[in-house]
Design a protein around this motif. Sequence first.
Motif, PDB file in Angstrom:
ATOM      1  N   TYR A 161      25.211  58.021  59.778  1.00  0.00           N
ATOM      2  CA  TYR A 161      26.206  57.423  60.332  1.00  0.00           C
ATOM      3  C   TYR A 161      26.001  55.548  59.886  1.00  0.00           C
ATOM      4  N   GLY A 162      27.058  54.911  59.457  1.00  0.00           N
ATOM      5  CA  GLY A 162      27.143  53.517  59.199  1.00  0.00           C
ATOM      6  C   GLY A 162      28.295  53.058  59.100  1.00  0.00           C
ATOM      7  N   ALA A 163      28.268  51.717  58.534  1.00  0.00           N
ATOM      8  CA  ALA A 163      29.584  51.007  58.436  1.00  0.00           C
ATOM      9  C   ALA A 163      29.729  50.235  57.149  1.00  0.00           C
ATOM     10  N   ALA A 164      29.209  50.997  56.025  1.00  0.00           N
ATOM     11  CA  ALA A 164      28.733  50.262  54.913  1.00  0.00           C
ATOM     12  C   ALA A 164      29.727  50.694  53.643  1.00  0.00           C
ATOM     13  N   GLY A 165      30.996  51.332  54.182  1.00  0.00           N
ATOM     14  CA  GLY A 165      32.182  51.615  53.377  1.00  0.00           C
ATOM     15  C   GLY A 165      31.371  52.220  51.924  1.00  0.00           C
ATOM     16  N   ASP A 166      31.845  51.471  50.932  1.00  0.00           N
ATOM     17  CA  ASP A 166      31.392  52.235  49.597  1.00  0.00           C
ATOM     18  C   ASP A 166      30.556  51.069  48.758  1.00  0.00           C
ATOM     19  N   GLY A 167      30.026  50.350  49.710  1.00  0.00           N
ATOM     20  CA  GLY A 167      29.132  49.221  49.420  1.00  0.00           C
ATOM     21  C   GLY A 167      27.910  49.996  48.785  1.00  0.00           C
ATOM     22  N   LYS A 168      27.103  49.270  47.759  1.00  0.00           N
ATOM     23  CA  LYS A 168      25.813  49.606  47.267  1.00  0.00           C
ATOM     24  C   LYS A 168      24.634  48.802  47.708  1.00  0.00           C
ATOM     25  N   VAL A 169      23.482  49.787  47.899  1.00  0.00           N
ATOM     26  CA  VAL A 169      22.207  48.820  48.149  1.00  0.00           C
ATOM     27  C   VAL A 169      21.099  49.305  47.147  1.00  0.00           C
ATOM     28  N   ALA A 170      20.522  48.241  46.790  1.00  0.00           N
ATOM     29  CA  ALA A 170      19.507  48.271  45.595  1.00  0.00           C
ATOM     30  C   ALA A 170      18.422  48.426  46.266  1.00  0.00           C
ATOM     31  N   LEU A 171      17.766  49.769  46.572  1.00  0.00           N
ATOM     32  CA  LEU A 171      16.793  49.933  47.456  1.00  0.00           C
ATOM     33  C   LEU A 171      15.464  49.917  46.703  1.00  0.00           C
ATOM     34  N   ALA A 172      14.414  49.546  47.418  1.00  0.00           N
ATOM     35  CA  ALA A 172      13.014  49.708  46.834  1.00  0.00           C
ATOM     36  C   ALA A 172      12.200  50.133  47.983  1.00  0.00           C
ATOM     37  N   TYR A 203      26.073  54.775  50.642  1.00  0.00           N
ATOM     38  CA  TYR A 203      25.430  55.445  51.764  1.00  0.00           C
ATOM     39  C   TYR A 203      25.875  57.077  51.565  1.00  0.00           C
ATOM     40  N   ALA A 204      26.915  57.154  50.842  1.00  0.00           N
ATOM     41  CA  ALA A 204      27.143  58.561  50.575  1.00  0.00           C
ATOM     42  C   ALA A 204      26.006  59.335  49.667  1.00  0.00           C
ATOM     43  N   ASP A 205      25.610  58.368  48.548  1.00  0.00           N
ATOM     44  CA  ASP A 205      24.540  58.654  47.923  1.00  0.00           C
ATOM     45  C   ASP A 205      23.229  58.682  48.579  1.00  0.00           C
ATOM     46  N   ARG A 219      25.953  64.410  55.547  1.00  0.00           N
ATOM     47  CA  ARG A 219      27.059  63.976  54.987  1.00  0.00           C
ATOM     48  C   ARG A 219      27.115  62.365  55.486  1.00  0.00           C
ATOM     49  N   TYR A 220      27.783  61.505  54.837  1.00  0.00           N
ATOM     50  CA  TYR A 220      27.679  60.243  55.497  1.00  0.00           C
ATOM     51  C   TYR A 220      29.061  59.978  56.023  1.00  0.00           C
ATOM     52  N   GLN A 221      29.092  59.329  57.352  1.00  0.00           N
ATOM     53  CA  GLN A 221      30.227  59.184  58.167  1.00  0.00           C
ATOM     54  C   GLN A 221      30.483  57.730  58.431  1.00  0.00           C
ATOM     55  N   ASP A 222      31.504  57.173  57.473  1.00  0.00           N
ATOM     56  CA  ASP A 222      31.803  55.741  58.049  1.00  0.00           C
ATOM     57  C   ASP A 222      32.488  55.317  58.938  1.00  0.00           C
ATOM     58  N   LEU A 223      32.013  54.258  59.751  1.00  0.00           N
ATOM     59  CA  LEU A 223      32.632  53.852  61.073  1.00  0.00           C
ATOM     60  C   LEU A 223      33.008  52.225  61.115  1.00  0.00           C
ATOM     61  N   PRO A 224      34.112  51.989  61.541  1.00  0.00           N
ATOM     62  CA  PRO A 224      34.171  50.409  61.741  1.00  0.00           C
ATOM     63  C   PRO A 224      32.931  49.806  62.105  1.00  0.00           C
ATOM     64  N   GLN A 225      32.709  48.573  61.931  1.00  0.00           N
ATOM     65  CA  GLN A 225      31.423  47.789  62.595  1.00  0.00           C
ATOM     66  C   GLN A 225      31.463  47.935  63.799  1.00  0.00           C
ATOM     67  N   ALA A 227      32.540  49.897  65.949  1.00  0.00           N
ATOM     68  CA  ALA A 227      32.239  51.340  66.370  1.00  0.00           C
ATOM     69  C   ALA A 227      30.834  51.809  66.215  1.00  0.00           C
ATOM     70  N   TYR A 228      30.390  51.212  64.878  1.00  0.00           N
ATOM     71  CA  TYR A 228      29.139  51.637  64.661  1.00  0.00           C
ATOM     72  C   TYR A 228      28.023  50.944  65.754  1.00  0.00           C
TER      73      TYR A 228
END
Length: 282
Positions: A161-172, A203-205, A219-225, A227-228
């Motif tokens: 679960y999250g509220a990140a939409g299609d945004g990306k993170v550059a994880l390390a 977040y889907a990735d 799977r990724y479930q996107d929520l409004p901020q 609601a999350y």
Amino acid sequence: MTTYAVTGATGQLGSLAVAALLDRGVAPADLVAIVRDPNKAVDLRDRGIEIRVADYGDADAVRTALEGVQRLLLVSGSEIGSRVPQHATVIDAAKVAGVGLIAYTSILDAPNNGVALAREHVETERLLAASGLDHIVLRNGWYSENYTAALQSTIDGGVLYGAAGDGKVALASRADYAAAAAAAIIDGTPRVYELAGDEHLTYADIAATIAEVSGRPVRYQDLPQAAYAEALASNGIPAPINDVLADSDAAVARGEIDTDATDLADLVGTTTPFREVVRAAL
């Protein structure tokens, strides 16, 4: 010889930074571990590292802990809302103790980052600039471990679960950031580093990677901020942490936790793939 000190040296990032300094050739005798609870630092003491006890809020203890230290890694405090005065105490103590260089763990693109967590980092960066001390700013992006802390429940439930939409993170990985901190402070050049991983994941990735490594459907479930935040609260996450987490996801959705900066890879080489962090967590 240069004497290095690390605050929060038994914490998740601080302990890895201590290990990274040792791996890069700093002798245990030239390293000071500043901790709140010496009982958690027995392994460090056994390795020949000097243990000094100080809380960020205790000015006298911090000044004593920094005596004879030339370079300090100030790992940002964990008490959200109290960090600016705590960091100010350490910076002021460093000036009195004659510390020559402070490296501070900030947040990615701090001055332009709209995430609530950035505010205290921005103010701390201002305190460092005003201090007159040479300093290094380590603007850390998101840790891969942010998404493995509740890994088993994510796998068991089959949903991230999250509220990140299609945004990306550059994880390390946390170890990547610790290694970068060690490399930067050993180099000693005052500058700002924008630190983030080589992968740019939605977040889907992230959910797909967890599924791939675990062999279970996720799977990724996107929520409004809002609601999350409510969902986090209903699962026992206390305020204001639930709001902070939801706000952070909103920053991901705005693209504020992604960057093309290569400073992290320049310091440590190729960063740890997210799948390896998941595999290690499992």
